[in-house]
Enzyme design. Structure first.
Site, PDB file in Angstrom:
ATOM      1  N   ARG A  40       0.922  -0.776   0.460  1.00 18.53           N
ATOM      2  CA  ARG A  40       0.116  -0.604  -0.622  1.00 18.53           C
ATOM      3  C   ARG A  40       0.553   1.241  -0.486  1.00 18.53           C
ATOM      4  O   ARG A  40       0.535   3.341  -0.521  1.00 18.53           O
ATOM      5  CB  ARG A  40      -0.689   0.175   0.857  1.00 18.53           C
ATOM      6  CG  ARG A  40      -1.723  -1.421   0.893  1.00 18.53           C
ATOM      7  CD  ARG A  40      -3.115  -0.797   2.284  1.00 18.53           C
ATOM      8  NE  ARG A  40      -4.860  -1.430   1.246  1.00 18.53           N
ATOM      9  CZ  ARG A  40      -4.823  -1.865   2.072  1.00 18.53           C
ATOM     10  NH1 ARG A  40      -5.331  -2.209   3.891  1.00 18.53           N
ATOM     11  NH2 ARG A  40      -5.860  -2.437   1.752  1.00 18.53           N
ATOM     12  N   LYS A 201     -19.570 -19.455   0.369  1.00 17.93           N
ATOM     13  CA  LYS A 201     -21.285 -19.002   0.690  1.00 17.93           C
ATOM     14  C   LYS A 201     -21.858 -18.319  -0.937  1.00 17.93           C
ATOM     15  O   LYS A 201     -21.551 -16.981  -1.174  1.00 17.93           O
ATOM     16  CB  LYS A 201     -21.438 -18.119   2.171  1.00 17.93           C
ATOM     17  CG  LYS A 201     -21.337 -19.629   2.868  1.00 17.93           C
ATOM     18  CD  LYS A 201     -21.051 -18.862   4.369  1.00 17.93           C
ATOM     19  CE  LYS A 201     -21.318 -20.277   5.008  1.00 17.93           C
ATOM     20  NZ  LYS A 201     -21.625 -20.270   6.658  1.00 17.93           N
ATOM     21  N   GLY A 362     -12.049 -10.196  -1.843  1.00 19.56           N
ATOM     22  CA  GLY A 362     -11.651 -11.175  -0.071  1.00 19.56           C
ATOM     23  C   GLY A 362      -9.839 -11.501  -0.555  1.00 19.56           C
ATOM     24  O   GLY A 362      -9.422 -11.582  -0.798  1.00 19.56           O
ATOM     25  N   GLY A 385     -13.567  -4.580   0.265  1.00 21.00           N
ATOM     26  CA  GLY A 385     -14.585  -4.231   0.261  1.00 21.00           C
ATOM     27  C   GLY A 385     -15.297  -3.512  -0.804  1.00 21.00           C
ATOM     28  O   GLY A 385     -16.186  -3.258  -1.930  1.00 21.00           O
TER      29      GLY A 385
HETATM   30  P1  AMP Z   1     -14.942 -15.930  -0.609  1.00 23.41           P
HETATM   31  O1  AMP Z   1     -14.079 -15.674   1.354  1.00 23.41           O
HETATM   32  O2  AMP Z   1     -16.168 -16.345   0.482  1.00 23.41           O
HETATM   33  O3  AMP Z   1     -14.036 -15.671  -1.571  1.00 23.41           O
HETATM   34  O4  AMP Z   1     -14.315 -18.108   0.330  1.00 23.41           O
HETATM   35  C1  AMP Z   1     -13.391 -18.278  -0.501  1.00 23.41           C
HETATM   36  C2  AMP Z   1     -12.872 -19.594   0.184  1.00 23.41           C
HETATM   37  O5  AMP Z   1     -13.701 -20.342   0.088  1.00 23.41           O
HETATM   38  C3  AMP Z   1     -12.289 -20.090   0.810  1.00 23.41           C
HETATM   39  O6  AMP Z   1     -10.934 -20.008   2.191  1.00 23.41           O
HETATM   40  C4  AMP Z   1     -11.839 -21.742   0.505  1.00 23.41           C
HETATM   41  O7  AMP Z   1     -11.458 -22.331   0.997  1.00 23.41           O
HETATM   42  C5  AMP Z   1     -13.144 -21.537   0.681  1.00 23.41           C
HETATM   43  N1  AMP Z   1     -13.463 -23.184  -0.749  1.00 23.41           N
HETATM   44  C6  AMP Z   1     -14.004 -22.790  -2.024  1.00 23.41           C
HETATM   45  N2  AMP Z   1     -13.986 -24.319  -2.405  1.00 23.41           N
HETATM   46  C7  AMP Z   1     -14.564 -24.947  -1.440  1.00 23.41           C
HETATM   47  C8  AMP Z   1     -15.292 -26.221  -1.440  1.00 23.41           C
HETATM   48  N3  AMP Z   1     -15.301 -26.615  -2.477  1.00 23.41           N
HETATM   49  N4  AMP Z   1     -15.700 -26.487  -0.151  1.00 23.41           N
HETATM   50  C9  AMP Z   1     -15.178 -25.539   1.618  1.00 23.41           C
HETATM   51  N5  AMP Z   1     -14.618 -24.105   0.415  1.00 23.41           N
HETATM   52  C10 AMP Z   1     -14.357 -23.955  -0.153  1.00 23.41           C
END
Ligand code: AMP
Length: 404
Positions: A40, A201, A362, A385
């Site tokens: 940064r 999710k 993220g 964000g």
């Molecule tokens: P996000 O912050 O929502 O972009 O999610 C990132 C996280 O999703 C990472 O820590 C990954 O380990 C997790 N992730 C990706 N694919 C899977 C999966 N098939 N099962 C569980 N976690 C997952």
């Protein structure tokens, strides 16, 4: 279009003027107050150097950490002075406040070849509240105001919005670069436009998905969140006791797919998956087609070679890519395989001039760093964000205020 925004080219002669620069110097630091990643700081340097070359006196302000009020030395910006001096090759004079008498004195005493760094803006609660009087106090010493903290642009904090209105203002070069990349990717893209959305999710990415299906030509859904979509498409073998599935999101997933169809957006879901009985690095695993996912005891941790091939073929057909979220559990080898393989292909297409690739938000930056391609995309946003809110189609107050 970039012509909508005020950039540093619109500021006119800056010689002898005091320019206040709102930067993002919120760098990570260890317990001994050593900066552990200077990205940064480094990314702010071009804006500071350009202002100095134009003869301006530069006063830098930023937030830092989550202070509990004034005098919380753990969150003092004084800790970053050595790194800022090193990155600039200039002397940095630190003032232990961001408003008031001390700041006025320091600005008066400034030499041409040094910059001033003021104390953490968030030592005042008024900053987060967007307080106009605080903004007026802040800009008291400044002739001109430059906002370069894109990563905070989704917040209407005093230094991001109210202060900008108080003086002739413009976005700094870093914010200009971010906005250009994001406009090129979503507002004004060269088509076909493909988005890859992974991660854990569906519930955290609803706004993102709902915006993307209306804008992109192809949407690849992967990672844990794809399981809910697969279940919604009738793949009943996915066991929610073992794999991430949000049963309460099945109807939402169906609605998103219907909106996609109505908008001619092709949804690309996994064709095969990498499964394991354990959730740990190097766990025993195998790749299976969807109809062969065992009913019990196996978790879906990555997508398989057929899916990688399909995503890469789709990338070949497209001119622009926006990417958020890993395709599998990239933190554990070998479940980073699909993320790495698709990232490598996107990097190759980018290098060949066939694809404009933008990624961010993220875990995406660390996933692409892990894949070794972080510097090979057209643009990787570290704005977190703010990047996500832009992808969700929301207006960012700290950017809107810089419209001409
Ligand atoms: P996000 O912050 O929502 O972009 O999610 C990132 C996280 O999703 C990472 O820590 C990954 O380990 C997790 N992730 C990706 N694919 C899977 C999966 N098939 N099962 C569980 N976690 C997952």
């Amino acid at each position: 279009m970039m012509t909508e925004y005020k950039t540093m080219d619109d500021l006119g002669d800056l010689h002898g003027k005091v320019v206040m620069l709102r930067a993002d110097l919120n760098v990570p630091m260890d317990e001994n107050f050593h900066v552990t990643n200077t990205a940064r700081i480094d990314r702010t340097v071009p804006t500071i150097k350009e202002l100095m070359q134009k003869g301006a006196k530069v006063v830098v302000i930023s937030h830092f950490g989550r202070p509990e009020g004034k005098g919380d030395m753990k969150n003092s910006l004084s800790h970053i002075v050595p790194d800022l001096e090193k990155a600039l090759g200039k002397k940095v004079v630190f003032v232990d406040d961001c408003i008031g008498e001390k700041v006025e004195q320091a600005v008066k005493a400034m030499n041409n070849d040094e910059i001033l760094l003021l104390e953490n803006l968030r030592f005042y609660n008024e900053e987060k509240k967007g307080d106009e009087n605080f903004a007026k106090e802040l800009v008291k010493v400044a002739d001109v105001y430059v906002s370069d903290a894109f990563s905070t642009a989704h917040r209407a904090h005093a230094s991001m919005v109210a202060a900008v209105k108080e003086r002739p203002s413009a976005m700094g070069r870093l914010m200009e670069e971010e906005v250009k990349a994001l406009e090129g990717a979503l507002s004004n893209p060269t088509r076909p436009l493909i988005a890859i959305v992974g991660g854990s999710k569906v519930s955290t990415k609803l706004d993102l998905l709902n915006n993307l299906v209306k804008k992109v030509d192809k949407l690849v859904i992967s990672g844990g969140m794809a399981h809910t979509f697969m279940k919604a498409s009738g793949i009943d073998t996915i066991n929610e006791a073992n794999s991430l599935v949000q049963m309460d999101m099945i109807d939402t997933a169906k609605e998103i797919m219907a909106t996609a169809k109505a908008n001619n957006c092709e949804i690309v879901l996994p064709k095969d998956v990498v499964i394991s009985k354990e959730f740990k690095p190097h766990a025993e695993h195998k790749t299976v087609d969807l109809e062969h996912i065992p009913a019990e005891g196996w978790s879906l941790l990555d997508v398989g070679e057929k899916t990688i091939k399909e995503i890469n073929n789709k990338l070949d057909e497209c001119k622009t890519l926006v990417w958020n979220g890993p395709l599998g559990v990239f933190e554990m080898k070998p479940f980073d395989n699909a993320t790495n393989a698709v990232a490598a292909h996107a990097a190759e297409l980018t290098a060949a001039g066939k694809l404009m690739s933008v990624a961010g938000g993220g875990d995406t930056v660390s996933a692409l760093e892990n894949a070794g391609v972080a510097d090979k995309f057209s643009y990787i946003s570290t704005a977190g964000g703010a990047f996500l809110e832009w992808m969700e189609g929301k207006e960012l107050p700290g950017v809107v205020v810089l419209k001409k």
